[in-house]
Design a protein around this motif. Structure first.
Motif, PDB file in Angstrom:
ATOM      1  N   UNK A  61       3.430 -10.827  -6.109  1.00  0.00           N
ATOM      2  CA  UNK A  61       2.441 -10.257  -7.025  1.00  0.00           C
ATOM      3  C   UNK A  61       1.547  -9.237  -6.344  1.00  0.00           C
ATOM      4  N   UNK A  62       2.130  -8.436  -5.433  1.00  0.00           N
ATOM      5  CA  UNK A  62       1.355  -7.466  -4.673  1.00  0.00           C
ATOM      6  C   UNK A  62       1.929  -6.062  -4.855  1.00  0.00           C
ATOM      7  N   UNK A  63       1.481  -5.124  -4.035  1.00  0.00           N
ATOM      8  CA  UNK A  63       1.900  -3.721  -4.100  1.00  0.00           C
ATOM      9  C   UNK A  63       2.671  -3.374  -2.832  1.00  0.00           C
ATOM     10  N   UNK A  64       3.521  -2.321  -2.902  1.00  0.00           N
ATOM     11  CA  UNK A  64       4.357  -1.994  -1.746  1.00  0.00           C
ATOM     12  C   UNK A  64       4.534  -0.493  -1.561  1.00  0.00           C
ATOM     13  N   UNK A  65       4.873  -0.143  -0.326  1.00  0.00           N
ATOM     14  CA  UNK A  65       5.270   1.221   0.040  1.00  0.00           C
ATOM     15  C   UNK A  65       6.368   1.105   1.094  1.00  0.00           C
ATOM     16  N   UNK A  66       7.244   2.104   1.136  1.00  0.00           N
ATOM     17  CA  UNK A  66       8.342   2.148   2.107  1.00  0.00           C
ATOM     18  C   UNK A  66       8.468   3.567   2.629  1.00  0.00           C
ATOM     19  N   UNK A  67       8.805   3.686   3.905  1.00  0.00           N
ATOM     20  CA  UNK A  67       9.138   4.996   4.465  1.00  0.00           C
ATOM     21  C   UNK A  67      10.177   4.801   5.554  1.00  0.00           C
ATOM     22  N   UNK A  68      11.016   5.762   5.717  1.00  0.00           N
ATOM     23  CA  UNK A  68      12.073   5.702   6.726  1.00  0.00           C
ATOM     24  C   UNK A  68      12.491   7.111   7.053  1.00  0.00           C
TER      25      UNK A  68
END
Length: 95
Positions: A61-68
């Motif tokens: 129930x949270x927020x996310x970010x991704x980078x690669x």
């Protein structure tokens, strides 16, 4: 009233073994107990617009970010079919 911030960092080992789905379930179970405010994920996977950080965030129930990309590089050729077309990077999950 001041409240401590709980920060967790975890190397989730991308999809380096065929059992990564079971490992991901165990990681989420542990994170549900730890209840981090901020979670850093190393060797996180991403396919298209979705990522392991987003999957974990939805379950918590949270927020996310991704980078690669990140290191190590994605195996070429893939070691098993689940690695095909999958990126490797870092993820951030937060309340």
């Amino acid at each position: 009233m001041l409240r401590a911030v709980r920060f967790v960092t975890w190397n989730v080992l991308w999809r380096f073994q065929p059992d990564w789905r079971a490992r991901e379930d165990a990681i989420v179970t542990t994170l549900e107990q730890l209840q981090p405010d901020i979670l850093g994920l190393q060797e996180c996977w991403s396919v298209g617009e979705d990522s392991q950080a987003h999957v974990i965030a939805r379950r918590l129930g949270q927020h996310a970010a991704f980078d690669g990309p990140s290191l190590p590089p994605v195996p070429d050729p893939p070691e098993h079919p689940d690695q095909e077309g999958t990126r490797l990077g870092v993820g951030l999950v937060s309340r």
